[in-house]
Scaffold this motif. Structure first.
Motif, PDB file in Angstrom:
ATOM      1  N   THR A  23      -6.438 -51.626  35.498  1.00  0.00           N
ATOM      2  CA  THR A  23      -5.331 -51.127  35.075  1.00  0.00           C
ATOM      3  C   THR A  23      -3.915 -51.743  35.816  1.00  0.00           C
ATOM      4  O   THR A  23      -4.172 -51.724  37.226  1.00  0.00           O
ATOM      5  CB  THR A  23      -5.322 -49.558  35.249  1.00  0.00           C
TER       6      THR A  23
ATOM      7  N   ARG B 170      -9.665 -47.980  36.625  1.00  0.00           N
ATOM      8  CA  ARG B 170      -8.277 -48.318  37.538  1.00  0.00           C
ATOM      9  C   ARG B 170      -8.401 -49.700  37.832  1.00  0.00           C
ATOM     10  O   ARG B 170      -7.212 -50.319  38.255  1.00  0.00           O
ATOM     11  CB  ARG B 170      -8.305 -47.428  38.916  1.00  0.00           C
TER      12      ARG B 170
ATOM     13  N   HIS C 199      -3.756 -45.291  40.624  1.00  0.00           N
ATOM     14  CA  HIS C 199      -4.221 -45.308  38.963  1.00  0.00           C
ATOM     15  C   HIS C 199      -4.203 -46.876  38.711  1.00  0.00           C
ATOM     16  O   HIS C 199      -4.684 -47.148  37.839  1.00  0.00           O
ATOM     17  CB  HIS C 199      -3.055 -44.482  38.100  1.00  0.00           C
ATOM     18  N   GLY C 200      -3.700 -47.809  39.608  1.00  0.00           N
ATOM     19  CA  GLY C 200      -3.671 -49.046  39.203  1.00  0.00           C
ATOM     20  C   GLY C 200      -4.071 -49.872  40.396  1.00  0.00           C
ATOM     21  O   GLY C 200      -3.849 -49.626  41.426  1.00  0.00           O
TER      22      GLY C 200
ATOM     23  N   TYR D  38      -0.514 -49.976  27.008  1.00  0.00           N
ATOM     24  CA  TYR D  38      -0.782 -48.534  26.972  1.00  0.00           C
ATOM     25  C   TYR D  38       0.769 -48.148  27.335  1.00  0.00           C
ATOM     26  O   TYR D  38       0.974 -48.313  28.519  1.00  0.00           O
ATOM     27  CB  TYR D  38      -1.800 -48.194  28.084  1.00  0.00           C
TER      28      TYR D  38
ATOM     29  N   THR E  92      -5.453 -53.709  31.330  1.00  0.00           N
ATOM     30  CA  THR E  92      -4.773 -53.094  30.266  1.00  0.00           C
ATOM     31  C   THR E  92      -3.171 -52.793  31.206  1.00  0.00           C
ATOM     32  O   THR E  92      -3.374 -52.352  32.368  1.00  0.00           O
ATOM     33  CB  THR E  92      -5.485 -51.963  29.738  1.00  0.00           C
TER      34      THR E  92
ATOM     35  N   LEU F 243      -2.944 -41.010  31.822  1.00  0.00           N
ATOM     36  CA  LEU F 243      -3.854 -42.124  32.697  1.00  0.00           C
ATOM     37  C   LEU F 243      -5.193 -41.600  32.896  1.00  0.00           C
ATOM     38  O   LEU F 243      -6.066 -42.635  32.780  1.00  0.00           O
ATOM     39  CB  LEU F 243      -3.129 -42.494  34.136  1.00  0.00           C
TER      40      LEU F 243
ATOM     41  N   VAL G 267      -0.341 -50.725  31.687  1.00  0.00           N
ATOM     42  CA  VAL G 267       0.293 -49.253  31.503  1.00  0.00           C
ATOM     43  C   VAL G 267       1.764 -49.295  31.718  1.00  0.00           C
ATOM     44  O   VAL G 267       2.340 -49.471  32.867  1.00  0.00           O
ATOM     45  CB  VAL G 267      -0.174 -48.324  32.152  1.00  0.00           C
TER      46      VAL G 267
ATOM     47  N   HIS H  23      -8.478 -43.426  31.608  1.00  0.00           N
ATOM     48  CA  HIS H  23      -9.834 -43.952  32.497  1.00  0.00           C
ATOM     49  C   HIS H  23     -10.973 -43.100  32.207  1.00  0.00           C
ATOM     50  O   HIS H  23     -11.896 -43.869  31.970  1.00  0.00           O
ATOM     51  CB  HIS H  23      -9.375 -43.484  34.020  1.00  0.00           C
TER      52      HIS H  23
ATOM     53  N   VAL I  12     -11.074 -47.375  30.644  1.00  0.00           N
ATOM     54  CA  VAL I  12     -10.462 -48.542  31.064  1.00  0.00           C
ATOM     55  C   VAL I  12     -10.413 -48.184  32.738  1.00  0.00           C
ATOM     56  O   VAL I  12      -9.827 -47.208  33.020  1.00  0.00           O
ATOM     57  CB  VAL I  12      -8.933 -48.818  30.669  1.00  0.00           C
TER      58      VAL I  12
END
Length: 274
Positions: free
Chosen positions: A140, A137, A160-161, A98, A69, A126, A71, A130, A135
């Motif tokens: 992401t 990390r 976060h990713g 997202y 995904t 975020l 973001v 998650h 979803v």
């Protein structure tokens, strides 16, 4: 007489500094008028409880099983509804999407925009992605355009990713302010520094930077400099492209999507692409 002139100039300069300090957020956050809901079949507009009773708005396109995904954090002259076309492109490519709205923008216009407020909203969105939407990390990909590049970098710093895309990014708002107003002490006046350059050396994830060679808003050398600061970055220089048309090329979108999927990056030549 000379002393009086000097005093007058100093007072005028200080007054200018105060004026810039008090009104700078209108320059950094030129909120577009009106509020529109994004419309895209297969997408959901989420209303997530945010800090201090606020609402965080996010546009969600679910990813197919196993797909990442992306973001996305938009530019300072856009709102969430303006990202529907981009969401559709990623949706058609079989990727999740997202997009997060900023406080003070669009549907969240009742709040005041600030660096801290935008980070807080992004963090809430975020965590929802998650924890509530499932979803991880690891799937992401953080992506930021213009102002949003600084938001994406901060969210990467917070873990976060696992991949990071920066479109027409700046090194920091302080650096950008110093370019636009070289006669002002930007380091003392800027309230929302968005200092991506200071954060870059500590981020080990793969980074893709895309910048037009004729960017009239954020100098292309800022994108190039960021490419030297991240431990693992590829810089794509798009010949003749300006600030707002770098995503017009289908080939650029395809590369963003390939990168999001974890595809191999081509060697960075440091030369503009035709």
């Amino acid at each position: 007489m000379l002393l009086m002139v000097l005093v007058t100039l100093v007072i005028a300069y200080v007054g200018l500094c105060v004026l810039v300090f008090l009104n700078q957020r209108q320059l950094v956050f030129p909120v577009p008028p009106g509020a529109r809901e994004p419309e895209l079949p297969g997408a959901t507009l989420l209303r997530i409880p945010g800090p201090e009773g606020s609402t965080v708005y996010a546009l969600h396109v679910p990813a197919p099983d196993g797909a990442p995904t992306v973001v996305h954090f938009h530019g300072n002259g856009e709102q969430l509804a303006d990202e529907a076309w981009l969401a559709q492109r990623f949706q058609e490519a079989g990727l999740g999407f997202y997009a997060v709205e900023y406080p003070g923008y669009g549907l969240a216009a009742g709040q005041g925009p600030s660096e801290a407020g935008i980070y807080a909203a992004a963090e809430v969105a975020l965590e929802h992605l998650h924890q509530k939407l499932g979803v991880p990390r690891e799937r992401t990909v953080l992506q930021g355009q213009s102002l949003g590049s600084g938001v994406a970098v901060e969210m990467a710093k917070r873990g976060h990713g696992t991949r990071l895309v920066l479109i027409t990014p700046y090194t920091s708002i302080v650096d950008l302010g110093a370019r636009i107003f070289p006669w002002l002490p930007a380091s003392l006046l800027v309230r929302d520094p968005f200092d991506s350059a200071a954060k870059a050396p500590g981020l080990e994830l793969p980074v893709l930077i895309v910048h037009g060679t004729r960017d009239e808003v954020i100098p292309v050398d800022m994108g190039q400099r960021l490419g030297t600061l991240f431990p693992s970055a590829t810089v794509r220089l798009l010949e003749g492209r300006s600030h707002n048309d770098v995503l017009d090329r289908p080939s650029v979108l395809r590369e963003l999507m390939e990168f999001a999927r974890g595809g191999a990056r081509k060697a960075d030549t440091g030369q503009p692409e035709p």
